[in-house]
Design an enzyme around this catalytic site. Structure first.
Site: not given
Ligand SMILES: *Cc1c(COP(=O)(O)O)cnc(C)c1O
Length: 394
Positions: A90, A112, A378
């Site tokens: 993010k 938000e 992610s």
């Molecule tokens: C917020 C988040 C997501 C989901 O958000 P996307 O916009 O779909 O990428 C996925 N993995 C992690 C670790 C997150 O913090």
């Protein structure tokens, strides 16, 4: 121009656009006109690249997971977004948007947040740049996500409780939009995924596209080829997946696999599997696919991972789904938790439960031994330890 990228009117196929109240036209119009000239300028690129390197810690490694590869009889590479500052992808987006806000002369940032991850990433870049930060969060989420609320406050952000409706993400989004309408001149609204009115989905995807740009170079070094056979990522709103897919969209040899949260089962009534359960409609300012009742009420989504329980997907994903360019799969809570434990035991990496959904999909696929598979890891699982411990009874 790629047929999978946004067109001049802000659409991906029949998805996207800017469906907003008239009072927001000036704000959104300013962004539509200015985002490309700004983010493509030399000074922006330089500062963005420098912060991603020295502050976020990029390039994030591309790690060949040996024991995981042995298990699946192929070559599994993990794109380590979990190693970024603040623990997930993010931050790539919030760094980009704070630099844009500065160049637009904005003094105040609003956002938000649901689980608080985007709120933390926003509060972080506001501290970095000394800009005022207001984060809207549902009253119920504030109770559930105390550590993230504490992080935001420590970084100087004001966290305002949304007390209407279900007191969760969509109510926080409404409050943030109301704030933006009332403060059009000095305020920039940082949206946290590839959702919202044009140009947000394209802008956020561009900031996250560093994921696949780096992956191409790193794969070339490691395998002699710039492209993998598969690219796999989880989808809440879809930003880490959009970043992972970006530079592979026009490479038909790369199979793109997006993984949604099936919660307690796709048809259990407690799920967030938008492409299976959803229909076309308008959500949060763009035309996409969303989970809704017969008469168009948004259905509350559910997933064990807070980052995936969103009732829609970004418009580019709706188009990648409809056009067949990417495959959309759904993984249950149980499958994701097991995959999270498996990665931890095989590689010593505790993944975010969101990312564990992408890993779980590997169990359902078959691979050749010379193929390469890139999975977007992610985020890191530290924020999910309580959940893992309760689930497995450690
Ligand atoms: C917020 C988040 C997501 C989901 O958000 P996307 O916009 O779909 O990428 C996925 N993995 C992690 C670790 C997150 O913090």
């Amino acid at each position: 121009m790629s047929k999978y990228q946004v067109n001049d009117n802000g659409y991906y196929g029949n998805f996207g656009g800017a469906y907003i109240p008239e009072m927001l036209y000036p704000n959104v119009d300013e962004l539509q006109r200015s985002y490309l000239p700004i983010i493509q300028s030399e000074s922006f690129r330089q500062e963005f690249d420098q912060l991603l390197r020295d502050y976020v810690g990029r390039p994030s490694p591309l790690y060949r997971a040996g024991r995981l590869s042995d298990r699946y009889g192929t070559n599994i590479f993990l794109k380590r977004e979990d190693l970024n500052h603040t623990g997930a992808h993010k931050i790539n987006n919030t760094i980009g948007q704070i630099l844009l806000a500065e160049r637009l002369g904005k003094k105040r940032i609003i956002a938000e947040t649901g689980a608080g991850q985007h709120g933390v990433a926003t509060a972080t870049v506001c501290a970095l740049k000394g800009l005022q930060c207001v984060v809207y969060m549902g009253a119920i989420d504030i109770e559930r996500q105390a550590p993230n609320v504490a992080r935001m406050k420590m970084m100087g952000a004001e966290v305002i409780a949304a007390t209407s409706g279900s007191k969760t993400l969509k109510d926080a989004t409404n409050e943030a939009l109301r704030d933006w309408i009332n403060n059009p001149l000095d305020t920039h609204y940082i949206i946290g995924s590839v959702v919202g009115p044009h140009p947000y989905p394209d802008m956020v995807a561009r900031f996250q596209s560093v994921i696949s740009a780096e992956t191409r170079k790193q794969l070339l070094e490691k395998t002699g080829r710039e492209t993998p056979d598969y690219a796999v990522a989880c989808v809440g709103g879809g930003s880490n997946a959009a970043g992972m897919f970006y530079h592979f969209l026009d490479e038909p040899s790369v199979r793109l696999v997006a993984v949604e949260a099936a919660g307690k089962g796709v048809h259990s009534g407690e799920s967030a599997a938008t492409t299976v359960l959803g229909r076309e409609g308008v959500l949060h300012g763009s035309r996409s696919i969303l989970m809704q009742t017969e008469d168009g009420q948004v259905i509350e989504p559910y997933s064990i991972s807070a980052g995936l329980d969103y009732p829609g997907i970004g418009p580019q994903h709706a188009w990648l789904h409809k056009s067949g360019r990417a495959t959309y799969a759904a993984i249950t809570d149980e499958e994701a938790m097991q995959a999270g434990l498996l990665l931890t035991r095989l590689e010593g990496i505790i993944p975010a439960i969101e990312s564990a959904h992408a890993l779980a999909q590997l169990e359902k696929m078959t691979f050749g031994k010379d193929e390469s598979v890139v999975v977007c890891l992610s985020g890191r699982g530290d924020k999910d330890l309580d959940n893992y411990m309760k689930y497995f009874g450690f």
